[in-house]
Design a protein around this motif. Structure first.
Motif, PDB file in Angstrom:
ATOM      1  N   SER A  99      -7.608  -2.549   0.769  1.00 23.49           N
ATOM      2  CA  SER A  99      -7.475  -1.577   1.858  1.00 23.49           C
ATOM      3  C   SER A  99      -8.003  -0.235   1.373  1.00 23.49           C
ATOM      4  O   SER A  99      -8.344  -0.067   0.202  1.00 23.49           O
ATOM      5  CB  SER A  99      -6.011  -1.435   2.300  1.00 23.49           C
ATOM      6  N   ARG A 100      -8.063   0.731   2.308  1.00 20.87           N
ATOM      7  CA  ARG A 100      -8.543   2.059   1.928  1.00 20.87           C
ATOM      8  C   ARG A 100      -7.654   2.710   0.883  1.00 20.87           C
ATOM      9  O   ARG A 100      -8.133   3.413  -0.018  1.00 20.87           O
ATOM     10  CB  ARG A 100      -8.613   2.956   3.160  1.00 20.87           C
ATOM     11  N   SER A 101      -6.343   2.497   1.002  1.00 25.98           N
ATOM     12  CA  SER A 101      -5.420   3.136   0.062  1.00 25.98           C
ATOM     13  C   SER A 101      -5.547   2.572  -1.354  1.00 25.98           C
ATOM     14  O   SER A 101      -5.109   3.198  -2.310  1.00 25.98           O
ATOM     15  CB  SER A 101      -3.980   2.972   0.552  1.00 25.98           C
ATOM     16  N   TRP A 102      -6.174   1.374  -1.494  1.00 23.19           N
ATOM     17  CA  TRP A 102      -6.353   0.776  -2.814  1.00 23.19           C
ATOM     18  C   TRP A 102      -7.771   0.971  -3.353  1.00 23.19           C
ATOM     19  O   TRP A 102      -8.070   0.555  -4.466  1.00 23.19           O
ATOM     20  CB  TRP A 102      -6.063  -0.724  -2.765  1.00 23.19           C
ATOM     21  N   ARG A 103      -8.634   1.612  -2.578  1.00 24.48           N
ATOM     22  CA  ARG A 103     -10.047   1.656  -2.921  1.00 24.48           C
ATOM     23  C   ARG A 103     -10.299   2.281  -4.298  1.00 24.48           C
ATOM     24  O   ARG A 103     -11.136   1.788  -5.075  1.00 24.48           O
ATOM     25  CB  ARG A 103     -10.820   2.423  -1.843  1.00 24.48           C
ATOM     26  N   THR A 113      -7.667   3.185  -6.516  1.00 24.79           N
ATOM     27  CA  THR A 113      -6.469   3.140  -7.369  1.00 24.79           C
ATOM     28  C   THR A 113      -6.819   2.722  -8.796  1.00 24.79           C
ATOM     29  O   THR A 113      -6.285   3.254  -9.774  1.00 24.79           O
ATOM     30  CB  THR A 113      -5.431   2.170  -6.777  1.00 24.79           C
ATOM     31  N   SER A 171       0.818  -1.214   0.000  1.00 24.21           N
ATOM     32  CA  SER A 171       0.000   0.000   0.000  1.00 24.21           C
ATOM     33  C   SER A 171       0.848   1.259   0.000  1.00 24.21           C
ATOM     34  O   SER A 171       0.392   2.326  -0.413  1.00 24.21           O
ATOM     35  CB  SER A 171      -0.944   0.009   1.203  1.00 24.21           C
ATOM     36  N   ASN A 172       2.087   1.138   0.457  1.00 23.40           N
ATOM     37  CA  ASN A 172       2.968   2.300   0.518  1.00 23.40           C
ATOM     38  C   ASN A 172       3.813   2.470  -0.740  1.00 23.40           C
ATOM     39  O   ASN A 172       4.680   3.333  -0.792  1.00 23.40           O
ATOM     40  CB  ASN A 172       3.896   2.192   1.737  1.00 23.40           C
ATOM     41  N   GLU A 214       2.506   5.608  -6.434  1.00 25.28           N
ATOM     42  CA  GLU A 214       1.307   5.462  -7.241  1.00 25.28           C
ATOM     43  C   GLU A 214       1.628   4.950  -8.651  1.00 25.28           C
ATOM     44  O   GLU A 214       0.869   4.167  -9.224  1.00 25.28           O
ATOM     45  CB  GLU A 214       0.572   6.800  -7.333  1.00 25.28           C
ATOM     46  N   LYS A 264       2.035   1.221  -8.428  1.00 24.74           N
ATOM     47  CA  LYS A 264       0.716   0.592  -8.260  1.00 24.74           C
ATOM     48  C   LYS A 264      -0.005   0.500  -9.600  1.00 24.74           C
ATOM     49  O   LYS A 264      -0.638  -0.514  -9.924  1.00 24.74           O
ATOM     50  CB  LYS A 264      -0.142   1.409  -7.279  1.00 24.74           C
TER      51      LYS A 264
END
Length: 428
Positions: free
Chosen positions: A47-51, A53, A21-22, A25, A28
């Motif tokens: 996760s929230r960070s991938w919601r 993407t 997740s870190n 971008e 990713k």
């Protein structure tokens, strides 16, 4: 006295940290672009960070086959695929650099309407590459908004047609387009000529399964690689920096095998226009329909950059044999020769043609690899092979794909005298 954290705590902190997740971008985005698009959307659950993407992916490939449910209901699968694609493009946020659509195994009755809507979205997203792999049973007219994608660099279109009226003014053409590939395409009038003219920096043009009843005129000062295969009446070329040419002509035949349509393609001036050509491939029926082609040029000229020649030819046909000889004579730096032997429209064999040539001039001075396909062991083919082996001092390999040669013929082939000590004959 604190001697540091325990090994257990260190391991736990490493496990708890979410390295994926870190990630940056951009990285990713590369990961998601490698996944089937349904799985890419599924990463929103990680996760929230991938919601969200997936909503900024820069490279998109929509495959109809990925939506097959296995229940045999193709209409439901198609409906899900179309709704998913509509939803994805509607919610997408950011530039789309590459767009691919693959429905090649399925008929998409409503492709035309959906394509127009998708193309409109893409034209607003700085699209650079478009590939549309559609079924040949579902031919469509290229949406007008496609011609508003001015930043395109690569285009592949299948089973489509277009008109000159759709094309933008030359001042607003595809100035960034480097590669254009068309397959199962129908063109009328000057539409193809106008399309190429609207691409001033085009370097690669490939047209396969072409169907045209018009003369084709291609003018391009940047074009380097040209492939045209299919049915056409005439081809006129002005491309001074062309390095690779592949022309395959197909003519209709009646039930008795006779050609029902003639082509007025004039091969001599066509070849004369290829000043910097390195590779020439002439396949199909192009050598059968050209009349009186005995000399390539009225004035002798060497093609010093020509290193590869590939022909579909009947060596027993006087006209075709003379044509091949003219090519060899004008290519002093030729290194690779590929000949596919054919017997269409058989004529009386040209007796002693290859044996009667003037042997004072070496035709194959720099040839090192030769491939012969559909080798039957005919008089003309054997005479050509004998000339080649005795005339090529640096020859390394002769690959022969035969059609059931007699053992005695094979034995004679292997025993032929060779100018090159390193020359070997491989029977495939």
């Amino acid at each position: 006295m604190d001697h540091g954290s325990s090994p257990t705590k260190v391991r736990k902190s490493v496990v708890d940290e979410d390295f994926i997740s870190n990630l940056p971008e951009a990285l990713k985005d590369k990961i998601l672009c490698c996944l089937p698009i349904k799985e890419a959307v599924g990463t929103c659950l990680l996760s929230r960070s991938w919601r969200y993407t997936w909503a900024s992916m820069t490279e998109l490939m929509f495959r109809r086959a990925d939506f097959a449910s296995g229940n045999g209901n193709a209409d439901d699968d198609t409906c899900r695929f179309l709704k998913f694609t509509d939803m994805f493009l509607f919610l997408h946020n950011g530039p789309i650099l590459k767009f691919g659509l693959n429905t090649i195994e399925n008929e998409m009755v409503s492709t035309g309407g959906h394509l127009s809507r998708w193309m409109l979205m893409l034209s607003r997203n700085k699209i650079k590459e478009i590939q549309l792999w559609t079924s040949i049973r579902d031919s469509y007219k290229i949406p007008s908004c496609f011609f508003s994608c001015h930043e395109l660099e690569y285009v592949y279109l299948r089973a489509c047609f277009f008109t000159s009226l759709q094309l933008p003014p030359l001042s607003k053409g595809f100035k960034q387009l480097r590669t254009l590939r068309l397959e199962y395409v129908s063109v009328q009038g000057s539409s193809l000529e106008d399309l190429v003219a609207s691409c001033p920096n085009l370097e690669k043009l490939s047209i396969c399964r072409l169907c045209s009843k018009s003369n084709i005129n291609i003018r391009s000062t940047k074009l380097k690689m040209l492939t045209i295969e299919g049915r056409f009446i005439h081809l006129n070329l002005h491309a001074p920096y062309l390095t690779s040419v592949w022309i395959g002509l197909e003519l209709k035949s009646d039930t008795d095998g006779a050609l029902t349509a003639r082509c007025n393609f004039n091969l001599s001036p066509f070849i004369a226009s290829l000043s910097d050509v390195e590779t020439i491939r002439f396949h199909g029926q192009i050598l059968e329909c050209v009349e009186h082609e005995f000399l390539i040029l009225k004035q002798p000229r060497l093609f010093n950059r020509l290193t590869e020649i590939s022909l579909e030819i009947n060596l027993g046909n006087l006209k075709q044999a003379n044509f091949a000889l003219s090519l060899f004579q004008h290519a002093p730096n030729l290194r690779l020769v590929k000949l596919k032997f054919i017997s269409r429209n058989s004529v009386v064999p040209t007796v002693h043609f290859w044996e009667s040539l003037n042997r004072d001039v070496c035709l194959f001075q720099n040839v090192d690899v030769v491939s012969l396909f559909n080798f039957t062991g005919s008089f003309a083919e054997l005479a050509f092979l004998k000339l080649l082996l005795e005339d090529a001092p640096v020859l390394r390999k002769v690959r022969i794909s035969d059609k059931g040669l007699d053992k005695d013929v094979l034995k004679n082939l292997l025993m032929m005298r060779r100018a090159s000590r390193d020359a070997e004959i491989l029977i495939l």
